[in-house]
Design a protein around this motif. Structure first.
Motif, PDB file in Angstrom:
ATOM      1  N   ALA A 103      78.619  46.313  14.513  1.00 17.31           N
ATOM      2  CA  ALA A 103      77.278  46.175  15.104  1.00 17.31           C
ATOM      3  C   ALA A 103      77.356  45.441  16.441  1.00 17.31           C
ATOM      4  N   ALA A 104      78.160  44.381  16.495  1.00 23.03           N
ATOM      5  CA  ALA A 104      78.293  43.617  17.741  1.00 23.03           C
ATOM      6  C   ALA A 104      78.988  44.441  18.827  1.00 23.03           C
ATOM      7  N   LEU A 105      80.125  45.078  18.477  1.00 25.38           N
ATOM      8  CA  LEU A 105      80.857  45.861  19.463  1.00 25.38           C
ATOM      9  C   LEU A 105      80.043  47.053  19.966  1.00 25.38           C
ATOM     10  N   SER A 106      79.413  47.768  19.051  1.00 26.53           N
ATOM     11  CA  SER A 106      78.622  48.940  19.440  1.00 26.53           C
ATOM     12  C   SER A 106      77.455  48.535  20.331  1.00 26.53           C
ATOM     13  N   SER A 107      76.819  47.410  20.019  1.00 35.19           N
ATOM     14  CA  SER A 107      75.679  46.962  20.817  1.00 35.19           C
ATOM     15  C   SER A 107      76.113  46.588  22.230  1.00 35.19           C
ATOM     16  N   ILE A 108      77.224  45.869  22.346  1.00 36.86           N
ATOM     17  CA  ILE A 108      77.694  45.436  23.669  1.00 36.86           C
ATOM     18  C   ILE A 108      78.144  46.629  24.508  1.00 36.86           C
ATOM     19  N   ILE A 109      78.980  47.490  23.923  1.00 40.53           N
ATOM     20  CA  ILE A 109      79.481  48.648  24.674  1.00 40.53           C
ATOM     21  C   ILE A 109      78.347  49.615  24.996  1.00 40.53           C
ATOM     22  N   GLY A 110      77.497  49.887  24.004  1.00 43.97           N
ATOM     23  CA  GLY A 110      76.373  50.791  24.234  1.00 43.97           C
ATOM     24  C   GLY A 110      75.394  50.247  25.258  1.00 43.97           C
TER      25      GLY A 110
ATOM     26  N   LEU B  87      87.461  50.488  15.005  1.00 46.07           N
ATOM     27  CA  LEU B  87      87.452  51.250  16.253  1.00 46.07           C
ATOM     28  C   LEU B  87      86.843  52.629  16.053  1.00 46.07           C
ATOM     29  N   ALA B  88      87.199  53.297  14.949  1.00 45.43           N
ATOM     30  CA  ALA B  88      86.691  54.651  14.689  1.00 45.43           C
ATOM     31  C   ALA B  88      85.179  54.659  14.528  1.00 45.43           C
ATOM     32  N   ILE B  89      84.659  53.732  13.746  1.00 48.47           N
ATOM     33  CA  ILE B  89      83.215  53.710  13.501  1.00 48.47           C
ATOM     34  C   ILE B  89      82.472  53.237  14.748  1.00 48.47           C
ATOM     35  N   THR B  90      83.077  52.352  15.528  1.00 45.85           N
ATOM     36  CA  THR B  90      82.452  51.923  16.784  1.00 45.85           C
ATOM     37  C   THR B  90      82.274  53.109  17.723  1.00 45.85           C
ATOM     38  N   ILE B  91      83.298  53.972  17.808  1.00 49.55           N
ATOM     39  CA  ILE B  91      83.196  55.176  18.650  1.00 49.55           C
ATOM     40  C   ILE B  91      82.048  56.062  18.178  1.00 49.55           C
ATOM     41  N   VAL B  92      81.840  56.125  16.863  1.00 49.28           N
ATOM     42  CA  VAL B  92      80.758  56.941  16.311  1.00 49.28           C
ATOM     43  C   VAL B  92      79.389  56.360  16.667  1.00 49.28           C
ATOM     44  N   GLU B  93      79.255  55.036  16.639  1.00 52.12           N
ATOM     45  CA  GLU B  93      77.947  54.402  16.794  1.00 52.12           C
ATOM     46  C   GLU B  93      77.546  54.135  18.245  1.00 52.12           C
ATOM     47  N   VAL B  94      78.511  54.004  19.153  1.00 51.46           N
ATOM     48  CA  VAL B  94      78.198  53.663  20.551  1.00 51.46           C
ATOM     49  C   VAL B  94      77.223  54.654  21.203  1.00 51.46           C
ATOM     50  N   PRO B  95      77.407  55.973  21.060  1.00 50.99           N
ATOM     51  CA  PRO B  95      76.487  56.893  21.740  1.00 50.99           C
ATOM     52  C   PRO B  95      75.021  56.702  21.355  1.00 50.99           C
ATOM     53  N   ARG B  96      74.748  56.354  20.101  1.00 58.80           N
ATOM     54  CA  ARG B  96      73.362  56.161  19.676  1.00 58.80           C
ATOM     55  C   ARG B  96      72.745  54.949  20.363  1.00 58.80           C
ATOM     56  N   VAL B  97      73.531  53.888  20.463  1.00 52.85           N
ATOM     57  CA  VAL B  97      73.038  52.692  21.148  1.00 52.85           C
ATOM     58  C   VAL B  97      72.860  52.975  22.635  1.00 52.85           C
ATOM     59  N   ALA B  98      73.807  53.679  23.227  1.00 49.86           N
ATOM     60  CA  ALA B  98      73.739  53.975  24.663  1.00 49.86           C
ATOM     61  C   ALA B  98      72.504  54.792  25.001  1.00 49.86           C
ATOM     62  N   ARG B  99      72.181  55.774  24.181  1.00 41.14           N
ATOM     63  CA  ARG B  99      70.994  56.595  24.442  1.00 41.14           C
ATOM     64  C   ARG B  99      69.718  55.772  24.321  1.00 41.14           C
ATOM     65  N   LEU B 100      69.686  54.879  23.350  1.00 42.01           N
ATOM     66  CA  LEU B 100      68.514  54.020  23.192  1.00 42.01           C
ATOM     67  C   LEU B 100      68.321  53.131  24.425  1.00 42.01           C
ATOM     68  N   VAL B 101      69.397  52.498  24.891  1.00 42.73           N
ATOM     69  CA  VAL B 101      69.309  51.613  26.050  1.00 42.73           C
ATOM     70  C   VAL B 101      68.951  52.413  27.300  1.00 42.73           C
ATOM     71  N   ARG B 102      69.564  53.576  27.458  1.00 41.02           N
ATOM     72  CA  ARG B 102      69.256  54.411  28.624  1.00 41.02           C
ATOM     73  C   ARG B 102      67.776  54.764  28.670  1.00 41.02           C
ATOM     74  N   GLY B 103      67.206  55.144  27.540  1.00 37.17           N
ATOM     75  CA  GLY B 103      65.783  55.461  27.510  1.00 37.17           C
ATOM     76  C   GLY B 103      64.923  54.270  27.898  1.00 37.17           C
ATOM     77  N   THR B 104      65.302  53.089  27.433  1.00 34.09           N
ATOM     78  CA  THR B 104      64.553  51.882  27.790  1.00 34.09           C
ATOM     79  C   THR B 104      64.667  51.599  29.285  1.00 34.09           C
ATOM     80  N   VAL B 105      65.867  51.761  29.843  1.00 33.66           N
ATOM     81  CA  VAL B 105      66.076  51.512  31.272  1.00 33.66           C
ATOM     82  C   VAL B 105      65.256  52.487  32.105  1.00 33.66           C
ATOM     83  N   LEU B 106      65.250  53.758  31.729  1.00 33.15           N
ATOM     84  CA  LEU B 106      64.474  54.751  32.474  1.00 33.15           C
ATOM     85  C   LEU B 106      62.991  54.413  32.470  1.00 33.15           C
TER      86      LEU B 106
END
Length: 308
Positions: free
Chosen positions: A116-123, A172-191
């Motif tokens: 959760a921490a790694l995915s949130s930071i990277i995303g 590492l494997a699960i972080t790779i799976v979860e990062v895109p979902r966090v990234a899309r959420l943050v991107r939408g907020t930034v836009l």
């Protein structure tokens, strides 16, 4: 009176001096109390947090709650029923199920919190970059879309097949799976935020991009990130258990809830508790984390309260 402290001294009685807190301090204290009161008033958050806290304490205090080594093999004690010595009974190798479930909680909680921490930071970083610098948006988000187009469990299995089974590779494997979902959420907020008047004013005034990101845009992403982190934590714990259950995750020698259930597959009719007990702890933990996430969503974004 110091301009930094904003405190006022008042003489009373025999020269005793009372120091009155400044108005900013009072408002700050009231804000903290009201925020704490709002959290405590939300039943879902309180119930979920209480369950997670109890399970976490059980995991942390496992060496004191049970003196039995979870990996110790005792052939003469195999497949015993619940007793004072073994509250949950034993498995086919005579290992104590109670200690294995408690130590398994350590692995699941650790994996969930770290991912959760790694995915949130990277995303967060990827989402900020993609949402603010539009030239990079197309490239970055197409990569995120490509990762999201593959089912998470298949992507994790493929990565584990290449890298091998270990706790670090599972994280590492699960972080790779979860990062895109966090990234899309943050991107939408930034836009959404970058179209606000105060952000456009900061851009027009010549403020640096990094200053705008950190001062104006980043604070607006904190609430969505906190909420999403709870769901990522629950999803990561479930994925880790699935990977371990099918033999593609953490090595079987390490007691995890997924490994315990995997060990019980062949004898589940003879000893169903080997599957039901770790599954119960896993389900209860995931439910509790989701309760906290739903409560935080309602609390931090009241507009979504009726849509959950």
């Amino acid at each position: 009176m110091s301009t930094g402290s904003y405190r006022e001294s008042v003489a009373v009685g025999d020269g005793e001096v009372l120091v009155a807190p400044a108005l900013p301090d009072l408002f700050e204290d009231r804000g903290r109390r009201s925020a704490l009161a709002a959290v405590l008033a939300h039943k879902a958050i309180v119930i979920g947090a209480a369950i997670v806290l109890v399970i976490t304490l059980m995991a942390v205090c496992a060496p004191w709650l049970t003196p039995i080594d979870p990996t110790a093999i005792a052939p003469l004690e195999r497949l015993k029923g619940p007793s004072l010595a073994h509250p949950f009974g034993t498995d086919m190798l005579g290992r104590d199920l109670f200690s294995r479930v408690l130590y398994g909680a350590r692995i699941s909680l650790f994996v969930g919190f770290v991912i959760a921490a790694l995915s949130s930071i990277i995303g967060l970083v990827i989402g900020l970059v993609a949402g603010y610098w539009r030239r990079l948006d197309g490239i970055v988000m197409r990569l995120m879309d490509a990762l999201m187009s593959i089912p998470g469990i298949l992507l994790a299995i493929a990565f584990m097949a290449i890298s091998g089974g270990s706790m670090g590779n599972v994280i590492l494997a699960i972080t790779i799976v979860e990062v895109p979902r966090v990234a899309r959420l943050v991107r939408g907020t930034v836009l959404s935020v970058r179209r606000q008047a105060y952000v456009e004013a900061a851009v027009a005034s010549g403020s640096r991009s990094l200053t705008i990101l950190l001062s104006h845009i980043l604070p607006n992403t904190i609430a969505p990130i906190i909420i999403q982190a709870t769901y990522v934590c629950a999803s990561a714990m479930l994925l880790e258990s699935v990977l371990s259950f099918i033999g593609a995750g953490i090595p079987p020698s390490i007691p995890t809830w997924g490994n315990i259930m995997a060990d019980g597959r062949s004898i589940w009719q003879l000893k169903p508790s080997m599957i039901f007990l770790p599954a119960l702890f896993l389900s209860l933990t995931i439910l509790a984390i989701n309760l906290v996430g739903d409560g935080l969503r309602d609390l931090l974004d009241p507009r979504q309260a009726g849509n959950g």
